[in-house]
Write a protein that holds these residues in place. Sequence first.
Motif, PDB file in Angstrom:
ATOM      1  N   GLY A   1      91.565  24.898  75.251  1.00 40.87           N
ATOM      2  CA  GLY A   1      90.535  25.479  76.011  1.00 40.87           C
ATOM      3  C   GLY A   1      90.130  26.798  75.914  1.00 40.87           C
ATOM      4  N   PHE A   2      89.009  27.247  75.445  1.00 38.43           N
ATOM      5  CA  PHE A   2      88.826  28.515  75.137  1.00 38.43           C
ATOM      6  C   PHE A   2      87.942  29.422  76.090  1.00 38.43           C
ATOM      7  CE2 PHE A   2      89.168  25.432  71.583  1.00 38.43           C
ATOM      8  CZ  PHE A   2      89.937  26.256  70.753  1.00 38.43           C
ATOM      9  N   SER A   3      87.415  28.892  77.244  1.00 37.28           N
ATOM     10  CA  SER A   3      86.878  29.594  78.265  1.00 37.28           C
ATOM     11  C   SER A   3      86.642  28.739  79.385  1.00 37.28           C
ATOM     12  CB  SER A   3      85.228  30.272  77.986  1.00 37.28           C
ATOM     13  OG  SER A   3      84.455  29.210  77.646  1.00 37.28           O
ATOM     14  N   GLY A   4      86.585  29.521  80.621  1.00 39.77           N
ATOM     15  CA  GLY A   4      86.206  28.450  81.720  1.00 39.77           C
ATOM     16  C   GLY A   4      85.005  27.585  81.356  1.00 39.77           C
ATOM     17  N   SER A   5      84.021  28.087  80.620  1.00 35.98           N
ATOM     18  CA  SER A   5      82.902  27.179  80.615  1.00 35.98           C
ATOM     19  C   SER A   5      82.925  25.998  79.620  1.00 35.98           C
ATOM     20  CB  SER A   5      81.600  28.047  80.060  1.00 35.98           C
ATOM     21  OG  SER A   5      81.113  28.872  80.842  1.00 35.98           O
ATOM     22  N   HIS A   6      83.818  26.397  78.743  1.00 33.65           N
ATOM     23  CA  HIS A   6      84.310  25.088  77.550  1.00 33.65           C
ATOM     24  C   HIS A   6      85.175  24.374  78.498  1.00 33.65           C
ATOM     25  CE1 HIS A   6      87.189  23.835  74.708  1.00 33.65           C
ATOM     26  NE2 HIS A   6      86.225  23.302  74.110  1.00 33.65           N
ATOM     27  N   LEU A   7      86.060  24.707  79.282  1.00 31.70           N
ATOM     28  CA  LEU A   7      87.114  23.929  79.872  1.00 31.70           C
ATOM     29  C   LEU A   7      86.098  22.936  81.223  1.00 31.70           C
ATOM     30  CD1 LEU A   7      89.937  26.148  80.523  1.00 31.70           C
ATOM     31  CD2 LEU A   7      90.205  24.125  79.698  1.00 31.70           C
ATOM     32  N   ARG A   8      85.151  23.511  81.712  1.00 31.38           N
ATOM     33  CA  ARG A   8      84.375  22.908  82.659  1.00 31.38           C
ATOM     34  C   ARG A   8      83.531  21.810  81.772  1.00 31.38           C
ATOM     35  NH1 ARG A   8      83.029  26.860  85.333  1.00 31.38           N
ATOM     36  NH2 ARG A   8      84.358  26.476  87.275  1.00 31.38           N
ATOM     37  N   ARG A   9      82.944  22.094  80.724  1.00 25.64           N
ATOM     38  CA  ARG A   9      82.147  21.080  79.804  1.00 25.64           C
ATOM     39  C   ARG A   9      83.066  20.095  79.447  1.00 25.64           C
ATOM     40  NH1 ARG A   9      80.219  25.898  77.475  1.00 25.64           N
ATOM     41  NH2 ARG A   9      81.356  25.162  75.687  1.00 25.64           N
ATOM     42  N   SER A  10      84.224  20.300  79.012  1.00 22.07           N
ATOM     43  CA  SER A  10      85.166  19.254  78.510  1.00 22.07           C
ATOM     44  C   SER A  10      85.390  18.327  79.667  1.00 22.07           C
ATOM     45  CB  SER A  10      86.326  20.107  77.876  1.00 22.07           C
ATOM     46  OG  SER A  10      85.943  20.656  76.780  1.00 22.07           O
ATOM     47  N   LEU A  11      85.851  19.045  80.783  1.00 22.74           N
ATOM     48  CA  LEU A  11      86.097  18.103  81.799  1.00 22.74           C
ATOM     49  C   LEU A  11      85.022  17.166  82.204  1.00 22.74           C
ATOM     50  CD1 LEU A  11      88.535  20.458  84.019  1.00 22.74           C
ATOM     51  CD2 LEU A  11      89.152  18.230  82.951  1.00 22.74           C
ATOM     52  N   ASN A  12      83.879  17.600  82.192  1.00 25.49           N
ATOM     53  CA  ASN A  12      82.622  17.059  82.818  1.00 25.49           C
ATOM     54  C   ASN A  12      82.250  15.881  81.670  1.00 25.49           C
ATOM     55  OD1 ASN A  12      82.469  18.225  85.038  1.00 25.49           O
ATOM     56  ND2 ASN A  12      80.839  19.668  84.340  1.00 25.49           N
ATOM     57  N   ARG A  13      82.409  16.407  80.386  1.00 27.73           N
ATOM     58  CA  ARG A  13      81.895  15.315  79.478  1.00 27.73           C
ATOM     59  C   ARG A  13      82.458  14.935  78.244  1.00 27.73           C
ATOM     60  NH1 ARG A  13      77.646  19.039  80.510  1.00 27.73           N
ATOM     61  NH2 ARG A  13      77.804  20.309  78.605  1.00 27.73           N
ATOM     62  N   GLY A  14      83.799  15.497  78.205  1.00 25.74           N
ATOM     63  CA  GLY A  14      84.533  15.296  77.057  1.00 25.74           C
ATOM     64  C   GLY A  14      85.327  13.896  76.893  1.00 25.74           C
ATOM     65  N   PRO A  15      85.070  13.294  75.922  1.00 24.92           N
ATOM     66  CA  PRO A  15      85.626  11.786  75.654  1.00 24.92           C
ATOM     67  C   PRO A  15      87.242  11.604  76.031  1.00 24.92           C
ATOM     68  CG  PRO A  15      84.911  12.749  73.457  1.00 24.92           C
ATOM     69  CD  PRO A  15      84.352  13.603  74.595  1.00 24.92           C
ATOM     70  N   GLN A  16      88.050  12.622  75.651  1.00 30.13           N
ATOM     71  CA  GLN A  16      89.398  12.641  75.747  1.00 30.13           C
ATOM     72  C   GLN A  16      89.712  12.494  77.269  1.00 30.13           C
ATOM     73  OE1 GLN A  16      87.380  15.406  75.053  1.00 30.13           O
ATOM     74  NE2 GLN A  16      88.464  17.387  75.756  1.00 30.13           N
ATOM     75  N   PHE A  17      88.800  12.641  78.218  1.00 32.37           N
ATOM     76  CA  PHE A  17      89.226  12.656  79.399  1.00 32.37           C
ATOM     77  C   PHE A  17      88.643  11.340  80.136  1.00 32.37           C
ATOM     78  CE2 PHE A  17      88.915  17.412  78.798  1.00 32.37           C
ATOM     79  CZ  PHE A  17      90.250  17.430  79.287  1.00 32.37           C
ATOM     80  N   ARG A  18      87.779  10.473  79.543  1.00 36.98           N
ATOM     81  CA  ARG A  18      87.152   9.424  79.756  1.00 36.98           C
ATOM     82  C   ARG A  18      88.245   8.239  79.970  1.00 36.98           C
ATOM     83  NH1 ARG A  18      82.868  10.500  82.639  1.00 36.98           N
ATOM     84  NH2 ARG A  18      81.792  12.161  81.535  1.00 36.98           N
ATOM     85  N   VAL A  19      89.330   8.453  79.273  1.00 38.01           N
ATOM     86  CA  VAL A  19      90.510   7.283  79.300  1.00 38.01           C
ATOM     87  C   VAL A  19      91.139   7.440  80.482  1.00 38.01           C
ATOM     88  CG1 VAL A  19      90.486   6.935  77.048  1.00 38.01           C
ATOM     89  CG2 VAL A  19      92.174   8.600  78.010  1.00 38.01           C
ATOM     90  N   ILE A  20      91.265   8.623  81.393  1.00 42.10           N
ATOM     91  CA  ILE A  20      92.004   8.808  82.418  1.00 42.10           C
ATOM     92  C   ILE A  20      91.585   8.001  83.741  1.00 42.10           C
ATOM     93  CG2 ILE A  20      92.721  10.286  83.965  1.00 42.10           C
ATOM     94  CD1 ILE A  20      92.845  12.730  81.794  1.00 42.10           C
ATOM     95  N   ALA A  21      92.496   7.101  84.013  1.00 42.03           N
ATOM     96  CA  ALA A  21      91.954   6.284  85.350  1.00 42.03           C
ATOM     97  C   ALA A  21      92.571   6.831  86.509  1.00 42.03           C
ATOM     98  CB  ALA A  21      92.715   4.844  85.213  1.00 42.03           C
TER      99      ALA A  21
END
Length: 124
Positions: A43-63
């Motif tokens: 995670g490189f900034s607050g904005s980057h972390l927010r975008r990753s959590l909102n749209r990142g495929p790496q988080f889509r597998v979390i149930a």
Amino acid sequence: MAASDEDRIAAAQAYIDALVSHDADKVPFAPGCTRVEQGVKTGFSGSHLRRSLNRGPQFRVIAATTHPEYTITGDEVRARYDVLTKVAFAGRRIASRVDETFLIPAEDGLIHHIRASLRPFVQR
């Protein structure tokens, strides 16, 4: 006004909730927030972390996540919990034990840094 311990735990919980909901709009990231997982900067900034959590495929597998156990030491809020994924083989689900430390100073109640370690396991 200084953030209470409950406010700081709520900030960490907002992040954990966003892992599942994929809605990080209410996570109180400091603009320069960074995240390190297993020693690698993810995670490189607050904005980057927010975008990753909102749209990142790496988080889509979390149930789901289990309810975290929190401890507070100084400016650090430590959360220990399990992440359960949607990935399953032969009726067993892939999961991970998470030990995550959030740097959340009482002065502003924002997440300035996240350090995470993960230990994968198979849930029966």
